[in-house]
Design a protein around this motif. Structure first.
Motif, PDB file in Angstrom:
ATOM      1  N   ALA A   1      18.543   5.119  -7.386  1.00 37.93           N
ATOM      2  CA  ALA A   1      17.350   5.383  -7.002  1.00 37.93           C
ATOM      3  C   ALA A   1      16.271   5.215  -8.542  1.00 37.93           C
ATOM      4  CB  ALA A   1      17.064   6.981  -6.734  1.00 37.93           C
ATOM      5  N   GLU A   2      16.948   5.733  -9.558  1.00 41.35           N
ATOM      6  CA  GLU A   2      16.002   5.699 -10.748  1.00 41.35           C
ATOM      7  C   GLU A   2      15.804   4.205 -11.035  1.00 41.35           C
ATOM      8  OE1 GLU A   2      19.162   7.423 -10.642  1.00 41.35           O
ATOM      9  OE2 GLU A   2      18.072   9.325 -10.437  1.00 41.35           O
ATOM     10  N   GLU A   3      16.818   3.343 -11.150  1.00 48.09           N
ATOM     11  CA  GLU A   3      16.682   1.875 -11.435  1.00 48.09           C
ATOM     12  C   GLU A   3      15.780   1.338 -10.386  1.00 48.09           C
ATOM     13  OE1 GLU A   3      20.907   0.411 -13.187  1.00 48.09           O
ATOM     14  OE2 GLU A   3      20.841   0.902 -10.965  1.00 48.09           O
ATOM     15  N   TYR A   4      15.948   1.737  -9.085  1.00 53.46           N
ATOM     16  CA  TYR A   4      14.683   1.067  -8.045  1.00 53.46           C
ATOM     17  C   TYR A   4      13.421   1.604  -8.429  1.00 53.46           C
ATOM     18  CZ  TYR A   4      12.494   0.622  -3.936  1.00 53.46           C
ATOM     19  OH  TYR A   4      11.271   0.641  -2.787  1.00 53.46           O
TER      20      TYR A   4
ATOM     21  N   ALA B   1       6.196 -11.678  -5.518  1.00 55.07           N
ATOM     22  CA  ALA B   1       6.453 -10.439  -5.735  1.00 55.07           C
ATOM     23  C   ALA B   1       6.880  -9.454  -4.758  1.00 55.07           C
ATOM     24  CB  ALA B   1       5.228  -9.887  -6.704  1.00 55.07           C
ATOM     25  N   THR B   2       6.260  -9.713  -3.486  1.00 54.60           N
ATOM     26  CA  THR B   2       6.570  -8.890  -2.482  1.00 54.60           C
ATOM     27  C   THR B   2       8.144  -8.921  -1.805  1.00 54.60           C
ATOM     28  OG1 THR B   2       4.167  -9.031  -1.700  1.00 54.60           O
ATOM     29  CG2 THR B   2       5.949  -8.232  -0.004  1.00 54.60           C
ATOM     30  N   ALA B   3       8.507 -10.276  -1.939  1.00 55.31           N
ATOM     31  CA  ALA B   3       9.709 -10.916  -1.533  1.00 55.31           C
ATOM     32  C   ALA B   3      10.869 -10.096  -2.526  1.00 55.31           C
ATOM     33  CB  ALA B   3      10.072 -12.463  -1.302  1.00 55.31           C
ATOM     34  N   THR B   4      10.376 -10.116  -3.893  1.00 55.31           N
ATOM     35  CA  THR B   4      11.406  -9.520  -4.839  1.00 55.31           C
ATOM     36  C   THR B   4      11.487  -8.089  -4.741  1.00 55.31           C
ATOM     37  OG1 THR B   4      10.497 -11.556  -6.220  1.00 55.31           O
ATOM     38  CG2 THR B   4      11.723  -9.641  -7.340  1.00 55.31           C
ATOM     39  N   LEU B   5      10.322  -7.530  -4.200  1.00 56.34           N
ATOM     40  CA  LEU B   5      10.334  -6.270  -4.146  1.00 56.34           C
ATOM     41  C   LEU B   5      11.410  -5.786  -2.948  1.00 56.34           C
ATOM     42  CD1 LEU B   5       6.641  -4.795  -4.989  1.00 56.34           C
ATOM     43  CD2 LEU B   5       8.604  -4.293  -5.902  1.00 56.34           C
ATOM     44  N   TYR B   6      11.137  -6.682  -1.808  1.00 59.16           N
ATOM     45  CA  TYR B   6      12.107  -6.378  -0.516  1.00 59.16           C
ATOM     46  C   TYR B   6      13.609  -6.598  -1.135  1.00 59.16           C
ATOM     47  CZ  TYR B   6      14.412  -7.342   3.849  1.00 59.16           C
ATOM     48  OH  TYR B   6      15.052  -7.099   4.986  1.00 59.16           O
ATOM     49  N   GLU B   7      13.896  -7.439  -1.688  1.00 55.86           N
ATOM     50  CA  GLU B   7      15.306  -7.897  -2.381  1.00 55.86           C
ATOM     51  C   GLU B   7      15.727  -6.590  -3.159  1.00 55.86           C
ATOM     52  OE1 GLU B   7      14.694 -12.603  -2.593  1.00 55.86           O
ATOM     53  OE2 GLU B   7      15.720 -11.352  -4.362  1.00 55.86           O
ATOM     54  N   LEU B   8      14.850  -6.034  -4.012  1.00 57.59           N
ATOM     55  CA  LEU B   8      15.075  -4.836  -4.692  1.00 57.59           C
ATOM     56  C   LEU B   8      15.574  -3.711  -4.099  1.00 57.59           C
ATOM     57  CD1 LEU B   8      15.197  -4.080  -8.008  1.00 57.59           C
ATOM     58  CD2 LEU B   8      13.087  -3.386  -7.591  1.00 57.59           C
ATOM     59  N   LYS B   9      14.560  -3.679  -2.879  1.00 57.84           N
ATOM     60  CA  LYS B   9      14.866  -2.399  -1.790  1.00 57.84           C
ATOM     61  C   LYS B   9      16.237  -2.583  -1.177  1.00 57.84           C
ATOM     62  CE  LYS B   9      13.539   1.134   0.699  1.00 57.84           C
ATOM     63  NZ  LYS B   9      13.628   2.459   0.211  1.00 57.84           N
ATOM     64  N   LYS B  10      16.430  -3.787  -0.713  1.00 56.41           N
ATOM     65  CA  LYS B  10      17.708  -4.225  -0.017  1.00 56.41           C
ATOM     66  C   LYS B  10      18.868  -3.548  -1.186  1.00 56.41           C
ATOM     67  CE  LYS B  10      20.223  -6.103   2.986  1.00 56.41           C
ATOM     68  NZ  LYS B  10      21.007  -5.115   3.830  1.00 56.41           N
ATOM     69  N   LEU B  11      18.783  -4.023  -2.345  1.00 55.68           N
ATOM     70  CA  LEU B  11      19.925  -3.645  -3.405  1.00 55.68           C
ATOM     71  C   LEU B  11      20.021  -2.247  -3.441  1.00 55.68           C
ATOM     72  CD1 LEU B  11      19.245  -6.335  -6.033  1.00 55.68           C
ATOM     73  CD2 LEU B  11      21.340  -6.186  -4.520  1.00 55.68           C
ATOM     74  N   TYR B  12      18.938  -1.376  -3.327  1.00 55.91           N
ATOM     75  CA  TYR B  12      18.939   0.136  -3.515  1.00 55.91           C
ATOM     76  C   TYR B  12      19.741   0.756  -2.233  1.00 55.91           C
ATOM     77  CZ  TYR B  12      17.458   4.854  -3.057  1.00 55.91           C
ATOM     78  OH  TYR B  12      17.136   6.324  -2.759  1.00 55.91           O
ATOM     79  N   GLU B  13      19.235   0.306  -1.151  1.00 56.79           N
ATOM     80  CA  GLU B  13      19.891   0.617   0.347  1.00 56.79           C
ATOM     81  C   GLU B  13      21.478   0.334   0.393  1.00 56.79           C
ATOM     82  OE1 GLU B  13      17.347  -1.413   3.158  1.00 56.79           O
ATOM     83  OE2 GLU B  13      15.919   0.326   3.033  1.00 56.79           O
ATOM     84  N   ASP B  14      21.736  -0.879  -0.205  1.00 54.68           N
ATOM     85  CA  ASP B  14      23.156  -0.973  -0.337  1.00 54.68           C
ATOM     86  C   ASP B  14      24.046  -0.196  -1.231  1.00 54.68           C
ATOM     87  OD1 ASP B  14      22.760  -4.735   0.443  1.00 54.68           O
ATOM     88  OD2 ASP B  14      22.683  -2.885   1.851  1.00 54.68           O
ATOM     89  N   GLY B  15      23.268   0.296  -2.021  1.00 52.51           N
ATOM     90  CA  GLY B  15      23.922   1.221  -2.983  1.00 52.51           C
ATOM     91  C   GLY B  15      24.334   0.596  -4.307  1.00 52.51           C
TER      92      GLY B  15
END
Length: 125
Positions: free
Chosen positions: A111-114, A93-107
């Motif tokens: 922010a709402e989806e994140y 789950a932590t790894a998945t959250l990290y990937e999700l954060k990366k997608l948010y940072e890449d645009g």
């Protein structure tokens, strides 16, 4: 669908007047460039935007300028980023959250989806 090569050429030749901003769908910024074109400031800014477009990958360009939620050809937003089921371990789950954060940072996601996916992930853990 906007083309990165066309955007680069328009920025190089018409950046002084903000023509590239109109092409990329940023009409307000294009109008600002037109208003201030006599100051040469838009020319300087467009030079750096030209360099940014030159070094931008096609994927980054598409994510930033070609994303259309109504288009059936684009990826479905609900499946374009990872979702961890509740039976996953905390490490996964932590790894998945990290990937999700990366997608948010890449645009790629907003922010709402994140935030909504992050909250759902944290509730499931």
């Amino acid at each position: 669908m906007r083309n990165r090569t066309a955007a680069i050429l328009i920025c190089f030749f018409g950046g002084y007047f903000g023509v590239h901003k109109f092409y990329l769908g940023q009409v307000t910024q294009g109008i600002i460039y037109l208003i201030f074109c006599w100051t040469c400031i838009p020319a300087l800014i467009s030079f750096f935007e030209f360099l940014g477009l030159c070094f931008m990958t096609d994927r980054e360009f598409d994510a930033r300028f070609n994303y259309d939620t109504s288009s059936p050809n684009m990826l479905d937003r609900a499946t374009s980023y990872p979702v961890a089921p509740s039976n996953r371990s905390k490490t996964e789950a932590t790894a998945t959250l990290y990937e999700l954060k990366k997608l948010y940072e890449d645009g790629i996601i907003t922010a709402e989806e994140y935030e909504s996916k992050r909250r759902k992930m944290l509730e499931d853990i």
